[in-house]
Design a protein around this motif. Structure first.
Motif, PDB file in Angstrom:
ATOM      1  N   ILE A 195      46.153  40.348  36.022  1.00  0.00           N
ATOM      2  CA  ILE A 195      44.949  41.151  36.259  1.00  0.00           C
ATOM      3  C   ILE A 195      43.721  40.253  36.347  1.00  0.00           C
ATOM      4  O   ILE A 195      42.891  40.387  37.265  1.00  0.00           O
ATOM      5  CB  ILE A 195      44.769  42.208  35.154  1.00  0.00           C
ATOM      6  N   ASP A 196      43.577  39.326  35.408  1.00  0.00           N
ATOM      7  CA  ASP A 196      42.422  38.436  35.418  1.00  0.00           C
ATOM      8  C   ASP A 196      42.422  37.521  36.642  1.00  0.00           C
ATOM      9  O   ASP A 196      41.364  37.199  37.189  1.00  0.00           O
ATOM     10  CB  ASP A 196      42.391  37.583  34.150  1.00  0.00           C
ATOM     11  N   LEU A 197      43.622  37.088  37.069  1.00  0.00           N
ATOM     12  CA  LEU A 197      43.710  36.166  38.190  1.00  0.00           C
ATOM     13  C   LEU A 197      43.382  36.827  39.524  1.00  0.00           C
ATOM     14  O   LEU A 197      42.724  36.238  40.375  1.00  0.00           O
ATOM     15  CB  LEU A 197      45.127  35.558  38.268  1.00  0.00           C
ATOM     16  N   LEU A 198      43.841  38.068  39.718  1.00  0.00           N
ATOM     17  CA  LEU A 198      43.823  38.662  41.053  1.00  0.00           C
ATOM     18  C   LEU A 198      42.830  39.804  41.244  1.00  0.00           C
ATOM     19  O   LEU A 198      42.714  40.331  42.352  1.00  0.00           O
ATOM     20  CB  LEU A 198      45.237  39.161  41.414  1.00  0.00           C
ATOM     21  N   THR A 199      42.124  40.210  40.188  1.00  0.00           N
ATOM     22  CA  THR A 199      41.145  41.290  40.355  1.00  0.00           C
ATOM     23  C   THR A 199      39.747  40.792  40.004  1.00  0.00           C
ATOM     24  O   THR A 199      39.576  39.736  39.402  1.00  0.00           O
ATOM     25  CB  THR A 199      41.473  42.497  39.460  1.00  0.00           C
ATOM     26  N   ASN A 200      38.739  41.568  40.398  1.00  0.00           N
ATOM     27  CA  ASN A 200      37.374  41.327  39.959  1.00  0.00           C
ATOM     28  C   ASN A 200      36.691  42.679  39.775  1.00  0.00           C
ATOM     29  O   ASN A 200      37.328  43.730  39.934  1.00  0.00           O
ATOM     30  CB  ASN A 200      36.621  40.428  40.945  1.00  0.00           C
ATOM     31  N   TYR A 205      42.849  45.787  43.767  1.00  0.00           N
ATOM     32  CA  TYR A 205      43.980  45.961  44.669  1.00  0.00           C
ATOM     33  C   TYR A 205      44.164  44.721  45.547  1.00  0.00           C
ATOM     34  O   TYR A 205      43.296  43.843  45.620  1.00  0.00           O
ATOM     35  CB  TYR A 205      43.755  47.178  45.573  1.00  0.00           C
ATOM     36  N   LEU A 206      45.314  44.666  46.238  1.00  0.00           N
ATOM     37  CA  LEU A 206      45.600  43.661  47.251  1.00  0.00           C
ATOM     38  C   LEU A 206      45.849  44.368  48.578  1.00  0.00           C
ATOM     39  O   LEU A 206      46.159  45.561  48.600  1.00  0.00           O
ATOM     40  CB  LEU A 206      46.821  42.829  46.860  1.00  0.00           C
ATOM     41  N   VAL A 215      47.345  47.907  47.656  1.00  0.00           N
ATOM     42  CA  VAL A 215      48.400  47.876  46.640  1.00  0.00           C
ATOM     43  C   VAL A 215      47.769  47.484  45.310  1.00  0.00           C
ATOM     44  O   VAL A 215      47.184  46.389  45.200  1.00  0.00           O
ATOM     45  CB  VAL A 215      49.503  46.862  47.018  1.00  0.00           C
ATOM     46  N   PRO A 216      47.841  48.329  44.283  1.00  0.00           N
ATOM     47  CA  PRO A 216      47.225  47.994  42.987  1.00  0.00           C
ATOM     48  C   PRO A 216      47.818  46.711  42.399  1.00  0.00           C
ATOM     49  O   PRO A 216      49.046  46.539  42.404  1.00  0.00           O
ATOM     50  CB  PRO A 216      47.555  49.209  42.105  1.00  0.00           C
ATOM     51  N   VAL A 217      46.966  45.827  41.919  1.00  0.00           N
ATOM     52  CA  VAL A 217      47.448  44.605  41.275  1.00  0.00           C
ATOM     53  C   VAL A 217      48.317  44.948  40.074  1.00  0.00           C
ATOM     54  O   VAL A 217      49.310  44.269  39.781  1.00  0.00           O
ATOM     55  CB  VAL A 217      46.260  43.716  40.859  1.00  0.00           C
ATOM     56  N   ASN A 295      37.706  35.558  44.380  1.00  0.00           N
ATOM     57  CA  ASN A 295      38.830  35.059  43.592  1.00  0.00           C
ATOM     58  C   ASN A 295      39.531  33.881  44.261  1.00  0.00           C
ATOM     59  O   ASN A 295      40.213  33.100  43.596  1.00  0.00           O
ATOM     60  CB  ASN A 295      39.852  36.171  43.343  1.00  0.00           C
ATOM     61  N   ILE A 296      39.385  33.737  45.577  1.00  0.00           N
ATOM     62  CA  ILE A 296      40.095  32.687  46.297  1.00  0.00           C
ATOM     63  C   ILE A 296      39.674  31.306  45.795  1.00  0.00           C
ATOM     64  O   ILE A 296      40.511  30.458  45.463  1.00  0.00           O
ATOM     65  CB  ILE A 296      39.860  32.831  47.813  1.00  0.00           C
ATOM     66  N   LYS A 297      38.369  31.054  45.717  1.00  0.00           N
ATOM     67  CA  LYS A 297      37.893  29.756  45.219  1.00  0.00           C
ATOM     68  C   LYS A 297      38.261  29.570  43.750  1.00  0.00           C
ATOM     69  O   LYS A 297      38.606  28.461  43.325  1.00  0.00           O
ATOM     70  CB  LYS A 297      36.380  29.645  45.410  1.00  0.00           C
ATOM     71  N   ASN A 298      38.181  30.640  42.970  1.00  0.00           N
ATOM     72  CA  ASN A 298      38.520  30.545  41.552  1.00  0.00           C
ATOM     73  C   ASN A 298      39.986  30.165  41.360  1.00  0.00           C
ATOM     74  O   ASN A 298      40.328  29.349  40.502  1.00  0.00           O
ATOM     75  CB  ASN A 298      38.226  31.866  40.849  1.00  0.00           C
TER      76      ASN A 298
END
Length: 418
Positions: A195-200, A205-206, A215-217, A295-298
């Motif tokens: 959740i922390d990696l892929l959401t903000n 979602y993705l 699609v919910p993370v 999130n991409i740069k993070n």
């Protein structure tokens, strides 16, 4: 205006030092490194002369680079951002460019893009001496010097990696600071979750197929996840993606047949515009972060992604299994799943068993010399296959005359003349 203010700052530093302790200036480690018999100055980006003594008391980065080399140009953009953050924060930090440019015009054009100082292009001897002293084998290279270190004990040679990895947080580039950052990084990885990696705060979602499916993370929790860092403009990415798609479908089928933990891939884009992202993502059967998502740069920083394609594997608990998923797919295809140490140890044993039945030497259609089978223990090890351009480990067919190496699976037996 910014360059004029910067030059004025350098001039003020010079005047202060000229009115100060002459003994301190003459004994400066920077003067001994950077001056020549007929020069005691450096050049600013506007070609003004700045006394080397202006560096006294500062932490200095020697930046070995050249404008003709793309990795240097890419790192320079990162370094400019970090440099300006540090200067704006009042940090006593300076950079000196040590050029490997092909001519003075190239040097001047590149220096004009830099907010720091440089050794004049014409001073070839000083540049050669610095390359020898710091054993610079490749560029870009950033060597960090500390003002009171007369024995080179605090000198850091891996400034490029540290800037990529930590940015401005790496300052003052001391052993203590780097240990603190490594501890913080370990804690972040130990505590990471999907959740922390892929959401903000704006998105949970993705992107899926067909577009614009969301699609919910949260639906990925408990699955093995591959974070696929890639871009349509990257030739190695385009070559790798068919292998990944094939392995992806086969892994999904294996999981369904065995009723095991599910597998999913998430595309983390390095594309340069929305149209390229859309075109590239449409070739993929998996999910993606939206183009330009913060999130991409993070994620790239968190997983220390320096080059693409890169496939980072996360376990069902959201923790990192390996950052070398690309190499494992190249070596073992779908058999690499679930990419754990235990599975890889099993696969390596199987490779050793299979190698017993391989011929000790072969004539490969792609090479003029005979190739000999070697293992990691007797001359093999990590290599780039000269046939498929992908990395390999362990067993390899190797030319003892010129170093040509290929995966055993890539060998095409040459026809025998009769």
């Amino acid at each position: 205006m910014r360059e004029e203010a910067k030059d004025m700052s350098f001039q003020n530093d010079n005047q202060t030092l000229l009115n100060g302790d002459a003994t301190k200036v003459s004994s400066s480690i920077f003067s001994s490194l950077l001056a020549s018999n007929d020069r005691d100055y450096l050049l600013s980006s506007t070609s003004n002369q700045v006394r080397i003594s202006a560096l006294d008391g500062k932490i200095v980065g020697l930046y070995f680079a050249a404008n003709w080399y793309r990795p240097c140009r890419e790192f320079t953009q990162v370094l400019v951002d970090v440099y300006e953050q540090l200067k704006n924060s009042g940090c006593v930090f300076e950079i000196v460019y040590v050029s490997s440019d092909e001519d003075s015009d190239a040097f001047n054009a590149y220096l004009a893009c830099m907010p720091w100082l440089a050794i004049p292009f014409s001073d070839l001897e000083t540049k050669k001496a610095l390359n020898r002293k710091f054993d610079v084998e490749g560029i870009p290279c950033l060597v960090i010097l500390h003002p009171n270190d007369t024995k080179d004990e605090a000198t850091l040679h891996d400034g490029v990696e540290l800037v990529y990895r930590y940015g401005a947080q790496a300052f003052p580039f001391t052993k203590q600071r780097l240990e603190e950052l490594e501890k913080e990084e370990k804690e972040r990885h130990d505590n990471q979750n999907l959740i922390d990696l892929l959401t903000n705060h704006d998105r949970d979602y993705l992107l899926g197929h067909p577009r614009p499916e969301h699609v919910p993370v949260a639906s990925l929790i408990g699955k093995t996840i591959g974070l696929f860092f890639s871009g349509q403009w990257c030739v190695p990415c385009v070559k790798f993606i068919p292998k990944l798609i094939s392995s992806y479908h086969k892994i999904k089928q294996m999981v369904a047949d065995n009723q095991g933990e599910d597998f999913e891939v998430v595309f983390v884009s390095s594309d340069r515009d929305q149209a390229s992202f859309d075109s590239y993502f449409n070739t993929m059967p998996w999910l993606a972060l939206p183009f330009g998502d913060p999130n991409i740069k993070n994620l790239a920083k968190h997983f220390d992604v320096k080059a693409i394609p890169c496939l980072v594997i996360l376990g069902p608990d959201g923790k990192t299994v390996t950052r070398h998923g690309r190499n494992l797919i190249n070596l073992y295809q779908e058999n690499a799943y679930p990419f754990t140490d235990a599975k890889l140890e099993l696969l390596e044993k199987q490779m050793d068993e299979a190698a017993k039945d391989l011929p000790r030497s072969v004539s490969h259609a792609g090479h003029r010399h005979e190739l000999n089978l070697v293992s990691e223990g007797n001359g093999g090890g990590p290599f780039i296959c000269c046939d498929c351009d992908e990395q390999g480990t362990a067993w390899v067919y190797q030319c003892l005359e010129c170093g040509y190496e290929v995966h055993p699976k890539c060998v095409r037996v040459a026809a025998v003349d009769r």
